[in-house]
Structures are given as C-alpha cells and as structure tokens.
Design a protein around this motif. Sequence first.
Motif, PDB file in Angstrom:
ATOM      1  N   ILE A 480       0.831  -1.211   0.000  1.00  0.00           N
ATOM      2  CA  ILE A 480       0.000   0.000   0.000  1.00  0.00           C
ATOM      3  C   ILE A 480       0.860   1.255   0.000  1.00  0.00           C
ATOM      4  O   ILE A 480       0.616   2.225  -0.745  1.00  0.00           O
ATOM      5  CB  ILE A 480      -0.958  -0.006   1.204  1.00  0.00           C
ATOM      6  N   LEU A 481       1.877   1.269   0.839  1.00  0.00           N
ATOM      7  CA  LEU A 481       2.745   2.444   0.903  1.00  0.00           C
ATOM      8  C   LEU A 481       3.523   2.660  -0.379  1.00  0.00           C
ATOM      9  O   LEU A 481       3.881   3.789  -0.725  1.00  0.00           O
ATOM     10  CB  LEU A 481       3.722   2.308   2.084  1.00  0.00           C
ATOM     11  N   TRP A 482       3.788   1.570  -1.087  1.00  0.00           N
ATOM     12  CA  TRP A 482       4.575   1.664  -2.323  1.00  0.00           C
ATOM     13  C   TRP A 482       3.764   2.274  -3.467  1.00  0.00           C
ATOM     14  O   TRP A 482       4.290   3.055  -4.267  1.00  0.00           O
ATOM     15  CB  TRP A 482       5.069   0.276  -2.683  1.00  0.00           C
ATOM     16  N   ILE A 483       2.474   1.927  -3.537  1.00  0.00           N
ATOM     17  CA  ILE A 483       1.687   2.334  -4.698  1.00  0.00           C
ATOM     18  C   ILE A 483       0.819   3.575  -4.439  1.00  0.00           C
ATOM     19  O   ILE A 483       0.282   4.157  -5.381  1.00  0.00           O
ATOM     20  CB  ILE A 483       0.787   1.176  -5.168  1.00  0.00           C
ATOM     21  N   ASN A 484       0.687   4.021  -3.157  1.00  0.00           N
ATOM     22  CA  ASN A 484      -0.207   5.126  -2.840  1.00  0.00           C
ATOM     23  C   ASN A 484       0.583   6.240  -2.119  1.00  0.00           C
ATOM     24  O   ASN A 484       0.908   6.109  -0.941  1.00  0.00           O
ATOM     25  CB  ASN A 484      -1.361   4.656  -1.957  1.00  0.00           C
ATOM     26  N   PRO A 485       0.867   7.379  -2.795  1.00  0.00           N
ATOM     27  CA  PRO A 485       1.653   8.467  -2.174  1.00  0.00           C
ATOM     28  C   PRO A 485       0.948   9.090  -0.976  1.00  0.00           C
ATOM     29  O   PRO A 485       1.605   9.475  -0.008  1.00  0.00           O
ATOM     30  CB  PRO A 485       1.818   9.474  -3.301  1.00  0.00           C
ATOM     31  N   TYR A 486      -0.380   9.193  -1.039  1.00  0.00           N
ATOM     32  CA  TYR A 486      -1.112   9.818   0.066  1.00  0.00           C
ATOM     33  C   TYR A 486      -0.910   9.051   1.359  1.00  0.00           C
ATOM     34  O   TYR A 486      -0.563   9.617   2.396  1.00  0.00           O
ATOM     35  CB  TYR A 486      -2.596   9.923  -0.284  1.00  0.00           C
ATOM     36  N   TRP A 487      -1.161   7.752   1.287  1.00  0.00           N
ATOM     37  CA  TRP A 487      -1.004   6.937   2.495  1.00  0.00           C
ATOM     38  C   TRP A 487       0.459   6.848   2.934  1.00  0.00           C
ATOM     39  O   TRP A 487       0.750   6.661   4.120  1.00  0.00           O
ATOM     40  CB  TRP A 487      -1.573   5.534   2.292  1.00  0.00           C
ATOM     41  N   ARG A 488       1.373   6.993   1.958  1.00  0.00           N
ATOM     42  CA  ARG A 488       2.791   6.981   2.328  1.00  0.00           C
ATOM     43  C   ARG A 488       3.121   8.220   3.172  1.00  0.00           C
ATOM     44  O   ARG A 488       3.837   8.122   4.171  1.00  0.00           O
ATOM     45  CB  ARG A 488       3.636   6.939   1.054  1.00  0.00           C
TER      46      ARG A 488
END
Length: 504
Positions: A480-488
């Motif tokens: 999730i953190l790899w593909i989603n900048p917001y959640w990162r």
Amino acid sequence: MEWALNRKKRWMVLVGSILVLVQVFVNTSGCFREEKRSLLELKTAYSNHSLLPSWVDDVVDPNSNCCDWECVECDPSSGYVFNLSLSNIRDRDAYGRCFSTPFNWSLLLTFPQLTILDLSHNCFQNFVCQGGSIPINMFEGRDTSAPIGLHILDLSHNKFSGHLPFSFTISPSLVFINLKGNDLTGKIPNYYPRGDNIVAIDFSDNNFKGHIPESIYSLKSLTFLLLAGNQLQEQLSSGICELRNLQILDLSRNKFTGSIPSCFNNIAFQDVNFVFSRGQRATVSPGGAKRYRTQIFGFKYRMGEVQVKTKGSSRSYEGDTLKIMSALDLSSNQLTGEIPRELGDLSGLHTLNLSHNRLNGLIPESFHNLQNIESLDLSNNTLSGQIPLNLQDLYFLEIFNVSYNNLSGTAPEENQFANFDDSNYEGNPFLHWTNSNRRIPPPPAPLDKRKKDDSAVDFTSFYWTFSASYVTVLLALVIILWINPYWRRVWFYFVEWCLFKCFR
C-alpha cells in the motif's frame, strides 16, 4: 537250420543299418522336416514376427535344428518332438494389448510322439482345424494319426469360448488336463470311463453350468479336481466320494445346494506321488518320493517325480520341494444343513474352507482329529454354539476364521489360539474372547497428559497462525505504501508523531 538262423540275423542287421542311414540322411537338420515345417507354420499365426526368434527356416539358417529351438524339446533317441511349451508367448500390439491368435490344431497331427502340450497364458481364441471344430479324436487317441501319447494338455488362461463336445473323452495316456481361465460354456462333457491314468483336471474360472458328470466319478486315479469359479449347481452327489485318491478338491465359487455329503471321509486327502511312463499305465501311490512344483495349474501342488521313458531312455522332471497342501474347498456356494462330523476323520487334510455358505448347527467336536490342519475357515455361515475347546490342541493351525456366525460362549485361548484376534471372531455378538487372544487397544491417556497434549497442540496452532497473519499484514502495508503516495505521507507523519511523543 543254424545256417538259416544266421542268414536271418544278417538280414536283420543289414535292414537295421539301412534304416539308421536313412534317418541320418533324411533328418540332416537334427529334427524331422514335417515337424519343422509345422512349427514354422505355427509361428505364422503370430503377427509379431520377433517372437520365437530361434524358429527360422533353412533359407535363413541351413543348419537350423528345431530340436534346439526355444519352447521345443525332442526325444534324444528318436529325434521326434515330445514337448511343445508355448506358455506366455503372447502376441501384443504397441499398447501392450494381447492379440487374439487362432491355433491350428491340425498341425499337431505331424507330431506322432508329442507328450506335453502347453499353450497356457496366451490369447488363443479358437481352434482352426481341417473340417472346422475341435476334433474329438485328438483326445481319444483312436485315430492312428492323432497324438496318442499326450500326457499333459494345458490350455489355461486363453480366450477359448463356446462348448466342448459332449462326447469329449479322456485319452488313456492323458495325465493332466487344464482348461482354467477361459470362457467355456455349457455343461462339462460326459467323460467316458477311459481315463485310467488321469491325475488332474482343472476347469476352474470358466462358465460351465449344470452338474458334475457322474462319469467323472469313475476316474479312480484322479488326484486333483478343480472346478471353482463356474456356474455349477444342484446338490453334491455322494458319487464324488468314489474318488478315493483325491488330494485337492476345489468346488468353491459355484451354486451348489443341499448338504455336504457325509462320505467325504472315504477320500484320502493325503500326500501322493505319481510316476508315468510313455506308453504305459501311470501309477499313483502314497509315499515320500521326490517332489516337484508343477507350473501347469494355479495351485502350488507338491507331486512326485515325473519320468517319461521312451525306447529305453528316461527323462526326469522335478522342481523345488514344497509342503503338501491337501485341501477341501467348498466355499462360496449355497450349501445348507450341519457340518458332517465325519469331516473330522480327514486326519491328513491341511486346508478346509466351508466359508460363505448357509451352514448351521455346531462346529463338530470331531474337528479335534484334524491333526494336520493348517487353515480352517468357517466364516460367514449361521453356525451356533461354542467353539470346541479341544481345537486348541491343533498345533499346526495357522489360519482360523469363524467370523460372522451366531457363535456364543468363550473362545479357546491356549496354544495357537493365543495368536488369534478380533478379525477371527468378529460378527458373533454372543462370543467372548479374552485379552490373551485379541488385539489389546492402547490404554487411554491420563487426563493431565491429554490436557498437556491439547495445550501443546493449541500453542503450536497459535504460533503458526500469528506468524502467518503478521507476515500477511506486513506485506499488505508495504504494498500500500509503495503504490499510494497519500497513504505513504500519512504513514511517515504517523511515524514522526510517534518518535516525537517517545523522545520528548
């Protein structure tokens, strides 16, 4: 007068010399041309020409001697073929399937001294003869051109079907006949009482119907009668007790009804040996001569040494020494009534199988006299009462089965019976046996031990489940953190906030 006798002797010597020279020059290849020609013609019945590679004609090998061919044996004195054993020479296709091969019986007319014919374990489907069906006189020996010296005929495990001639008879020279494992139907032919030498008949695993012909009971030298796995029916005739030299009687897997004849104690059911000579009567007598294991029949028979004598020469055939296996097998029929107490008189019997019938009453106390019995199977009947305690004196008993009856009381527990367990007695709700002769189940585990075991099993499951869940959550978070900048960004903010709280 003396001069005339000397002149006659000289003529006899001259004629004998000429005959020897003629045989030498005519039979240059070591076997007779007409027999060699017939053997080569027999080979042409196989579509696979790689079978019987040693069977070649004079064009391929001018020195080819048919007496040296595989599956062929010649008499050393006369040069004639006396043993033709084509057992298990199967004609198969590329997938291993067996071709149905016709056999031209007429070709055997060229073998005047044929003694042993073994065509077992092949795919021969029918006979091809000059005039059509199986020629009766092939087995009668009445025709001068027929192989009247035939001792052993084994056609077992082929695909022969249809009916045998009703007047099919036993040749005086025939000792063994085996038709086991074919698809023969109709009634068993009514044999004329001419089989003075017949020792063994095996017609098992066919589709014969009707009853056993009375004429079989006149074959006094018969030692093995095997008719198992057919559709024979009606009540067993007491005439079968006329076969006093029987060693093995197998009538299992048929539809015989009625009671068991009480006269079976007239039959020997003991060790026998036999010696048969070419052109002479066979002898069957009890004794302890050398034994051999015959491969002609399905059972492992221990028989006497076989000698074939021809014009002064003698050839013996013997094999491994085996234990005697005299047997009476009437299992898997529809027999009713009580077991005759007279069966206990068969002191030489090694195997008795009466299972899968409808027999009732008690197990005879006289079975105590079966001192040589090794296998006794009375299962799947409706026998009642107790198992006679004196059976525990049968010291050679290795197989004992009385399961699925209505027996009651307590089973014997000494000697051999100490080795028997549930499988020997199950299906008898009123029969009891002690721990000495039954399988003892493992004792139940103590309560504390069971709790510990249960706890250990729970923790093990927990560790595995927790590890799998932890790895799964971790991988999901990384993805999730790899593909989603917001959640990162949210995650980094959360980590920064935690660090600030921890080190403030």
